[in-house]
Design an enzyme around this catalytic site. Structure first.
Site, short mmCIF file in Angstrom:
data_model
loop_
_atom_site.label_atom_id
_atom_site.label_comp_id
_atom_site.label_asym_id
_atom_site.label_seq_id
_atom_site.Cartn_x
_atom_site.Cartn_y
_atom_site.Cartn_z
N SER A 73 0.84 -1.19 0.07
CA SER A 73 -0.07 0.05 0.15
C SER A 73 0.91 1.37 0.04
O SER A 73 0.53 2.26 -0.82
CB SER A 73 -0.86 0.21 1.05
OG SER A 73 -1.86 -1.22 1.26
N ARG B 21 1.25 4.18 -3.14
CA ARG B 21 1.09 5.41 -3.05
C ARG B 21 2.19 6.27 -3.26
O ARG B 21 2.01 7.31 -3.86
CB ARG B 21 0.65 5.56 -1.64
CG ARG B 21 -0.82 5.09 -1.30
CD ARG B 21 -1.00 5.21 0.32
NE ARG B 21 -2.47 4.95 0.56
CZ ARG B 21 -3.10 3.85 0.29
NH1 ARG B 21 -2.57 2.67 -0.09
NH2 ARG B 21 -4.37 3.56 0.55
N GLY C 241 -5.96 -4.07 -7.15
CA GLY C 241 -6.89 -2.92 -6.70
C GLY C 241 -6.21 -1.55 -6.61
O GLY C 241 -6.70 -0.68 -7.05
N ARG D 200 -14.20 -6.97 -10.13
CA ARG D 200 -13.57 -6.12 -8.95
C ARG D 200 -14.70 -4.75 -9.23
O ARG D 200 -14.45 -4.40 -10.35
CB ARG D 200 -12.40 -5.87 -8.64
CG ARG D 200 -11.62 -7.30 -8.50
CD ARG D 200 -10.23 -7.19 -7.65
NE ARG D 200 -10.51 -6.37 -6.48
CZ ARG D 200 -9.39 -6.11 -5.91
NH1 ARG D 200 -8.10 -6.33 -6.30
NH2 ARG D 200 -9.59 -5.70 -4.58
N SER E 216 -15.14 -0.23 -1.11
CA SER E 216 -13.76 -0.01 -1.22
C SER E 216 -13.30 1.19 -0.86
O SER E 216 -13.88 2.13 -1.48
CB SER E 216 -13.02 -0.51 -2.47
OG SER E 216 -11.54 -0.36 -2.47
N SER E 217 -12.42 1.22 0.35
CA SER E 217 -11.78 2.39 0.52
C SER E 217 -10.95 3.18 -0.46
O SER E 217 -10.57 4.31 -0.60
CB SER E 217 -11.05 2.43 1.81
OG SER E 217 -9.98 1.50 1.53
N GLN E 218 -10.56 2.25 -1.56
CA GLN E 218 -9.47 2.52 -2.69
C GLN E 218 -10.01 3.81 -3.38
O GLN E 218 -9.36 4.34 -4.21
CB GLN E 218 -9.10 1.31 -3.33
CG GLN E 218 -8.14 0.40 -2.43
CD GLN E 218 -7.76 -0.87 -3.31
OE1 GLN E 218 -8.41 -1.28 -4.09
NE2 GLN E 218 -6.83 -1.55 -2.73
N GLU F 84 -7.98 -6.71 5.38
CA GLU F 84 -6.75 -7.35 4.83
C GLU F 84 -6.25 -8.56 5.61
O GLU F 84 -5.71 -9.55 5.13
CB GLU F 84 -5.68 -6.50 4.56
CG GLU F 84 -5.30 -5.89 3.36
CD GLU F 84 -4.09 -5.10 3.24
OE1 GLU F 84 -3.75 -4.62 2.29
OE2 GLU F 84 -3.52 -4.74 4.28
N LYS G 190 1.74 -11.94 -5.84
CA LYS G 190 1.02 -10.50 -5.83
C LYS G 190 1.61 -9.29 -4.94
O LYS G 190 1.78 -8.36 -5.12
CB LYS G 190 -0.54 -10.69 -5.74
CG LYS G 190 -1.26 -9.51 -5.76
CD LYS G 190 -2.89 -9.80 -5.58
CE LYS G 190 -3.62 -8.82 -5.99
NZ LYS G 190 -3.64 -7.40 -5.13
O1 LIG Z 1 -5.66 1.44 -0.11
C1 LIG Z 1 -4.89 0.26 -0.12
O2 LIG Z 1 -3.70 0.06 -0.28
C2 LIG Z 1 -5.84 -0.91 0.27
C3 LIG Z 1 -6.74 -0.85 0.80
C4 LIG Z 1 -7.90 -1.87 1.14
O3 LIG Z 1 -8.85 -2.06 0.22
P1 LIG Z 1 -10.35 -2.17 0.44
O4 LIG Z 1 -10.88 -0.89 1.02
O5 LIG Z 1 -11.07 -2.46 -0.89
O6 LIG Z 1 -10.61 -3.27 1.56
C5 LIG Z 1 -6.98 -3.28 1.42
O7 LIG Z 1 -7.92 -4.25 1.42
C6 LIG Z 1 -6.09 -3.25 0.08
O8 LIG Z 1 -5.46 -4.46 0.21
C7 LIG Z 1 -4.96 -2.36 0.14
C1 LIG Z 2 -7.43 -6.50 -1.33
C2 LIG Z 2 -6.19 -6.55 -1.43
O1 LIG Z 2 -5.61 -6.17 -2.38
P1 LIG Z 2 -5.84 -5.00 -3.56
O2 LIG Z 2 -4.81 -3.91 -3.36
O3 LIG Z 2 -5.66 -5.63 -5.03
O4 LIG Z 2 -7.20 -4.59 -3.37
C3 LIG Z 2 -5.27 -7.41 -0.50
O5 LIG Z 2 -3.95 -7.40 -0.80
O6 LIG Z 2 -5.64 -7.87 0.49
#
Ligand SMILES: O=C(O)C1=C[C@@H](OP(=O)(O)O)[C@@H](O)[C@H](O)C1
Ligand SMILES: C=C(OP(=O)(O)O)C(=O)O
Length: 445
Positions: free
Chosen positions: A27, A31, A100, A128, A175-177, A329, A429
């Site tokens: 993460s 970023r 993601g 997704r 998803s927070s992403q 996670e 991954k």
């Molecule tokens: O912003 C990030 O780096 C992540 C946010 C989370 O996603 P979600 O909010 O979709 O769970 C996490 O599960 C993912 O592995 C990494």
């Molecule tokens: C949800 C995950 O990955 P992604 O960054 O692909 O969302 C993870 O690594 O658990």
């Protein structure tokens, strides 16, 4: 499928006594790569995770005109130089794999590009969720053209003629992403970007806070109102680009530490993970407390190594009703431990795991049942009820192209003889040297 695709999960011959060095955080790596690409001068990243997800991110950035120069003698040191024009190159394609962070963060760059960008990925990535983010980009002037099912990969982002910012409403409950991706985009909004989450729940808040902390480190101003789920990003007029320090250092991936530290609870003995950060925005920072609640003894050394050491006795306490929305996670690793616990656990707030690499709630339930355990999907999570040890039996654990299902299988294999894991290589991954580190932990090398 050939035998080579089945990995026989090794069993501990004696209580564990290992100290492991975990590679950089996925993460934070992705970023910092994004923030460096959005900036205006080269940034040296040290301790970058080298794995499928970070390599996909670097490839995506290169496609868009950013230079990512890996040092010859240390592949975790990378110098990122933004596109010379200050704007990403359009007319390109970004391969997202199953990442993601690539599919939800790189659209920020596509919004600034001088032409359209096509996004595509693994077949499984096409399931997704993407729509909330793409609808938000439409509110900001982009046009999205879907090739298959609306709301999913593959699609092309046609950016607005100029992006200056504005206000968006988004339901980020899947998803927070999505919000992190918008916050990253906000770093280049000359008139600021106001983001309002309209959904009922918001998972992985620590990951949003991580994005905010990294943006602040790059000189951005963020107003956050977590009670009303609103964030405003603005850049000082003197700083139209994010400006990271010249050199940044990535912390170890604390979510990837989970299977190793958790191993001490199943196998007994102690496992240490070095360079545990003194403070962190990673959700894995919750692990020491969680593992302690589950019965382990946890210490963090104050010397330069800052080793987080977990000592287990093979007695594992269930978590009862536990809200894990902050750290979804961690669920696969914790689920493996809870199979061996002394009381039931209901992990709540993680319904969004159905949209992770695979439907993790379904996959975990199915695989736990396969070994004779008892697990039930709940609307917002999973319930795991321990069964007597003699009811658990060998099985081939399916991993569904999900790295965390693979490490879940490895953990089960510590406690149950005869566990095999399909496609352990899926760990690449985020942790390509998983098997070597696991063997090191078990002193098999
Ligand atoms: O912003 C990030 O780096 C992540 C946010 C989370 O996603 P979600 O909010 O979709 O769970 C996490 O599960 C993912 O592995 C990494
Ligand atoms: C949800 C995950 O990955 P992604 O960054 O692909 O969302 C993870 O690594 O658990």
């Amino acid at each position: 499928m050939t035998n080579a695709e089945y990995w026989i999960a090794p069993r501990p011959k004696h209580p564990l006594n290992a100290c492991i060095e975990i590679p950089g955080s996925k993460s934070l790596s992705n970023r910092y790569l994004m923030l460096a690409a959005l900036g205006s001068r080269p940034v040296h990243i040290q301790g970058l995770l080298r794995s499928r997800d970070t390599d996909l991110m670097m490839e995506a950035l290169r496609e868009l005109g950013v230079t990512c120069q890996v040092e010859d003698d240390d592949s975790t040191r990378v110098c990122v130089t933004p596109a010379s024009s200050g704007y990403p190159t359009g007319g390109k394609q970004v391969y997202c794999g199953l990442a993601g962070t690539v599919m939800r963060f790189v659209p920020a760059l596509a919004m600034l590009a001088d032409g359209p960008t096509r996004f595509y990925g693994d077949v499984q990535a096409q399931e997704r969720p993407m729509r909330p983010l793409l609808d938000a980009l439409q509110q900001l002037g982009a046009t999205i053209v879907y090739e298959g099912q609306e709301g999913y990969l593959p699609f092309t982002i046609h950016p607005p003629r100029v992006f200056t910012g504005g206000a968006v409403d988004i339901d980020s409950s899947l998803s927070s992403q999505f919000i992190s991706g918008l916050l990253l985009l906000g770093s280049r909004a000359s008139e600021g970007l106001h983001i309002r989450h309209t959904g009922k729940q918001l998972p992985s808040l620590p990951h949003i806070r991580m994005t905010i902390a990294d943006l602040r480190e790059a000189g951005l101003h963020i107003d956050e109102d977590e009670i009303n789920n609103q964030w405003t990003v603005s850049s000082p007029s003197s700083l139209p680009y994010p400006k990271l320090e010249e050199t940044v250092q990535i912390e170890p991936d604390l979510s990837n530490a989970a299977p190793f530290l958790g191993a001490a609870l199943i196998a007994g003995g102690r496992v240490g993970v070095q360079h545990w950060p003194a403070s962190t925005t990673q959700p894995g920072g919750l692990l020491p407390d969680l593992l302690q609640t589950m019965g382990a003894d946890v210490t963090i050394s104050t010397d330069i190594q800052r080793t987080c050491q977990v000592t287990g006795t093979r007695i594992i306490h269930g978590l009862g009703d536990y809200d894990l929305s902050a750290a979804g996670e961690l669920v696969p690793s914790l689920a493996a431990l809870l199979v061996f616990a002394d009381s039931p656990s209901r992990l709540h707030g993680v319904g969004h795991l159905r949209g992770h690499e695979t439907n993790r709630l379904e996959a975990l339930t199915k695989e736990i049942q396969k070994i004779g355990g008892c697990a039930t999907e709940m609307e917002d999570g999973i319930e795991i009820t321990p069964v007597p040890a003699d009811k658990l039996h060998p099985a081939i654990i399916e991993t569904y192209h999900d790295h965390r299902m693979a490490t879940f299988g490895a953990l089960l294999g510590l406690g149950i003889p005869g566990i095999e894991v399909v496609n352990i290589a899926t760990t690449r991954k985020t942790l390509p040297n998983f098997v070597a580190l696991w063997n090191q932990m078990l002193q098999l090398v």
